[in-house]
Design a protein around this motif. Sequence first.
Motif, PDB file in Angstrom:
ATOM      1  N   ASP A 200      39.400  32.403  41.802  1.00 20.31           N
ATOM      2  CA  ASP A 200      40.284  33.509  42.165  1.00 20.31           C
ATOM      3  C   ASP A 200      41.393  33.064  43.120  1.00 20.31           C
ATOM      4  O   ASP A 200      42.525  33.546  43.032  1.00 20.31           O
ATOM      5  CB  ASP A 200      39.491  34.687  42.760  1.00 20.31           C
ATOM      6  CG  ASP A 200      38.440  34.260  43.764  1.00 20.31           C
ATOM      7  OD1 ASP A 200      38.117  33.064  43.819  1.00 20.31           O
ATOM      8  OD2 ASP A 200      37.932  35.132  44.485  1.00 20.31           O
ATOM      9  N   GLY A 201      41.105  32.128  43.999  1.00 23.13           N
ATOM     10  CA  GLY A 201      42.132  31.623  44.896  1.00 23.13           C
ATOM     11  C   GLY A 201      42.960  30.496  44.305  1.00 23.13           C
ATOM     12  O   GLY A 201      43.865  29.983  44.963  1.00 23.13           O
ATOM     13  N   HIS A 202      42.675  30.126  43.084  1.00 24.01           N
ATOM     14  CA  HIS A 202      43.310  28.982  42.422  1.00 24.01           C
ATOM     15  C   HIS A 202      44.306  29.399  41.341  1.00 24.01           C
ATOM     16  O   HIS A 202      45.079  28.576  40.854  1.00 24.01           O
ATOM     17  CB  HIS A 202      42.199  28.109  41.806  1.00 24.01           C
ATOM     18  CG  HIS A 202      42.658  26.906  41.059  1.00 24.01           C
ATOM     19  ND1 HIS A 202      43.426  25.900  41.625  1.00 24.01           N
ATOM     20  CD2 HIS A 202      42.452  26.528  39.769  1.00 24.01           C
ATOM     21  CE1 HIS A 202      43.654  24.965  40.723  1.00 24.01           C
ATOM     22  NE2 HIS A 202      43.090  25.316  39.582  1.00 24.01           N
ATOM     23  N   LEU A 203      44.307  30.678  40.967  1.00 22.55           N
ATOM     24  CA  LEU A 203      45.100  31.106  39.813  1.00 22.55           C
ATOM     25  C   LEU A 203      46.606  31.032  40.062  1.00 22.55           C
ATOM     26  O   LEU A 203      47.380  30.915  39.110  1.00 22.55           O
ATOM     27  CB  LEU A 203      44.693  32.514  39.381  1.00 22.55           C
ATOM     28  CG  LEU A 203      43.315  32.607  38.713  1.00 22.55           C
ATOM     29  CD1 LEU A 203      43.022  34.031  38.270  1.00 22.55           C
ATOM     30  CD2 LEU A 203      43.209  31.658  37.527  1.00 22.55           C
ATOM     31  N   PRO A 222      39.364  39.491  33.411  1.00 19.95           N
ATOM     32  CA  PRO A 222      38.220  39.614  34.319  1.00 19.95           C
ATOM     33  C   PRO A 222      36.961  39.008  33.705  1.00 19.95           C
ATOM     34  O   PRO A 222      36.687  39.169  32.507  1.00 19.95           O
ATOM     35  CB  PRO A 222      38.069  41.129  34.494  1.00 19.95           C
ATOM     36  CG  PRO A 222      39.359  41.716  34.028  1.00 19.95           C
ATOM     37  CD  PRO A 222      39.904  40.795  32.989  1.00 19.95           C
ATOM     38  N   LEU A 223      36.204  38.305  34.507  1.00 24.80           N
ATOM     39  CA  LEU A 223      34.957  37.701  34.053  1.00 24.80           C
ATOM     40  C   LEU A 223      34.010  38.752  33.480  1.00 24.80           C
ATOM     41  O   LEU A 223      33.815  39.815  34.070  1.00 24.80           O
ATOM     42  CB  LEU A 223      34.267  36.999  35.229  1.00 24.80           C
ATOM     43  CG  LEU A 223      32.855  36.465  34.964  1.00 24.80           C
ATOM     44  CD1 LEU A 223      32.904  35.224  34.095  1.00 24.80           C
ATOM     45  CD2 LEU A 223      32.133  36.165  36.288  1.00 24.80           C
ATOM     46  N   ILE A 224      33.425  38.440  32.323  1.00 24.30           N
ATOM     47  CA  ILE A 224      32.274  39.173  31.805  1.00 24.30           C
ATOM     48  C   ILE A 224      31.060  38.300  32.114  1.00 24.30           C
ATOM     49  O   ILE A 224      30.910  37.227  31.525  1.00 24.30           O
ATOM     50  CB  ILE A 224      32.383  39.430  30.292  1.00 24.30           C
ATOM     51  CG1 ILE A 224      33.641  40.230  29.966  1.00 24.30           C
ATOM     52  CG2 ILE A 224      31.136  40.155  29.785  1.00 24.30           C
ATOM     53  CD1 ILE A 224      33.884  40.417  28.476  1.00 24.30           C
ATOM     54  N   PRO A 225      30.207  38.670  33.057  1.00 22.76           N
ATOM     55  CA  PRO A 225      29.116  37.785  33.471  1.00 22.76           C
ATOM     56  C   PRO A 225      28.158  37.460  32.325  1.00 22.76           C
ATOM     57  O   PRO A 225      27.492  38.337  31.781  1.00 22.76           O
ATOM     58  CB  PRO A 225      28.411  38.592  34.570  1.00 22.76           C
ATOM     59  CG  PRO A 225      29.456  39.523  35.095  1.00 22.76           C
ATOM     60  CD  PRO A 225      30.265  39.896  33.884  1.00 22.76           C
ATOM     61  N   GLY A 238      40.878  46.549  41.074  1.00 25.27           N
ATOM     62  CA  GLY A 238      41.870  46.388  42.124  1.00 25.27           C
ATOM     63  C   GLY A 238      42.189  44.927  42.389  1.00 25.27           C
ATOM     64  O   GLY A 238      43.356  44.564  42.621  1.00 25.27           O
ATOM     65  N   GLN A 239      41.180  44.071  42.370  1.00 27.98           N
ATOM     66  CA  GLN A 239      41.409  42.646  42.579  1.00 27.98           C
ATOM     67  C   GLN A 239      42.228  42.061  41.434  1.00 27.98           C
ATOM     68  O   GLN A 239      43.142  41.261  41.651  1.00 27.98           O
ATOM     69  CB  GLN A 239      40.086  41.897  42.703  1.00 27.98           C
ATOM     70  CG  GLN A 239      40.270  40.401  42.971  1.00 27.98           C
ATOM     71  CD  GLN A 239      38.965  39.631  42.968  1.00 27.98           C
ATOM     72  OE1 GLN A 239      37.923  40.146  42.549  1.00 27.98           O
ATOM     73  NE2 GLN A 239      38.993  38.390  43.436  1.00 27.98           N
ATOM     74  N   ARG A 242      45.823  43.118  41.870  1.00 26.70           N
ATOM     75  CA  ARG A 242      46.496  42.412  42.964  1.00 26.70           C
ATOM     76  C   ARG A 242      46.858  40.983  42.556  1.00 26.70           C
ATOM     77  O   ARG A 242      47.950  40.489  42.890  1.00 26.70           O
ATOM     78  CB  ARG A 242      45.608  42.405  44.210  1.00 26.70           C
ATOM     79  CG  ARG A 242      45.532  43.745  44.921  1.00 26.70           C
ATOM     80  CD  ARG A 242      44.869  43.608  46.272  1.00 26.70           C
ATOM     81  NE  ARG A 242      43.492  43.132  46.174  1.00 26.70           N
ATOM     82  CZ  ARG A 242      42.435  43.918  46.009  1.00 26.70           C
ATOM     83  NH1 ARG A 242      42.595  45.231  45.900  1.00 26.70           N
ATOM     84  NH2 ARG A 242      41.213  43.401  45.955  1.00 26.70           N
ATOM     85  N   ILE A 243      45.964  40.323  41.859  1.00 25.69           N
ATOM     86  CA  ILE A 243      46.248  38.951  41.440  1.00 25.69           C
ATOM     87  C   ILE A 243      47.378  38.925  40.418  1.00 25.69           C
ATOM     88  O   ILE A 243      48.284  38.082  40.488  1.00 25.69           O
ATOM     89  CB  ILE A 243      44.969  38.286  40.888  1.00 25.69           C
ATOM     90  CG1 ILE A 243      44.013  37.999  42.046  1.00 25.69           C
ATOM     91  CG2 ILE A 243      45.300  37.009  40.106  1.00 25.69           C
ATOM     92  CD1 ILE A 243      42.711  37.358  41.642  1.00 25.69           C
ATOM     93  N   ARG A 244      47.366  39.843  39.474  1.00 27.09           N
ATOM     94  CA  ARG A 244      48.462  39.905  38.506  1.00 27.09           C
ATOM     95  C   ARG A 244      49.796  40.147  39.208  1.00 27.09           C
ATOM     96  O   ARG A 244      50.818  39.547  38.862  1.00 27.09           O
ATOM     97  CB  ARG A 244      48.193  41.013  37.485  1.00 27.09           C
ATOM     98  CG  ARG A 244      47.115  40.673  36.465  1.00 27.09           C
ATOM     99  CD  ARG A 244      46.787  41.856  35.595  1.00 27.09           C
ATOM    100  NE  ARG A 244      45.822  41.527  34.545  1.00 27.09           N
ATOM    101  CZ  ARG A 244      45.120  42.426  33.856  1.00 27.09           C
ATOM    102  NH1 ARG A 244      45.296  43.735  34.118  1.00 27.09           N
ATOM    103  NH2 ARG A 244      44.284  42.045  32.920  1.00 27.09           N
ATOM    104  N   GLN A 245      49.783  41.028  40.191  1.00 28.92           N
ATOM    105  CA  GLN A 245      51.011  41.317  40.941  1.00 28.92           C
ATOM    106  C   GLN A 245      51.494  40.078  41.688  1.00 28.92           C
ATOM    107  O   GLN A 245      52.704  39.810  41.761  1.00 28.92           O
ATOM    108  CB  GLN A 245      50.757  42.469  41.910  1.00 28.92           C
ATOM    109  CG  GLN A 245      52.004  42.959  42.646  1.00 28.92           C
ATOM    110  CD  GLN A 245      51.698  44.151  43.536  1.00 28.92           C
ATOM    111  OE1 GLN A 245      50.569  44.379  43.949  1.00 28.92           O
ATOM    112  NE2 GLN A 245      52.723  44.943  43.822  1.00 28.92           N
TER     113      GLN A 245
END
Length: 277
Positions: A200-203, A222-225, A238-239, A242-245
Amino acid sequence: MNEINQLVGEHPCFHKAAAHWFGRLHLPVAPDCNIKCHYCTRLYDCANENRPGVTSRLMSPKEALQHVRRSLAKEPRIRVIGIAGPGDPLANRATLVTLRLVHAHFPDLIKCLSTNGLLLPENLPALKSAGVRAVTVTVNAVSPAVGARIYGHVFYRGRVYRGAAGAELLWRAQYAGIRLAAAMGLAVKVNSVLIPGVNDGHLLQVARSVRAAGAHLMNVIPLIPRGAFAALQPPPPGQVARIRQKLAPVIAQMTHCRRCRADAAGMLLEGGTDAAF
């Protein structure tokens, strides 16, 4: 560029407006895969479940051609014929056979391929001659250290690569494939699975790298576990937003992905599940 813009305007996965007017059909002819992703399992199928890597049945190239004919009769809005598994298309000889067969009978339809990219550079000339005009490459990491946490192994030319060595080999192939595909005039989308606590911090680095290589669009999924990541929690909406934005200033973001099955059929934004007709 005008040709790519026209293609994007008719491809429901590359342009949200196109998804209201044009449909897609995935042909499940490719069961084998050459990498092991920790989030992937293809052990079972539920017809009411949408996720990559599953299909209700496999098809031969000839069966796939007949399926295209039947599907177009039922849904004439289908504009894109894609191959997206259930394994990696380029690890299966049937993929090129199917694409050539379909292109010979339906040259005006857009041919599309979704791949992990390991064998993309060496296959691009054959793919383009088979009518492929758009490719999607799944890039989850550009750092070997991060990739080593995502991929169990990479199988390439008779050898198995594990850990950082496998992840580095995969990214080198992906980068070369994206660059060559863009240079050949293909539309290029990148899929990146958002794995909380892993990438998530690498994208942002992924986005910058694939844009520099020539990709036109990025799809954060989003991950499907599943599999080794079955115990992880999927990222909340929401996460993801935010990452897409955060990534949007770097590369355009897809926001209407349905996480399609390998046998998806019909309109992307209509109905419930996408099991084949």
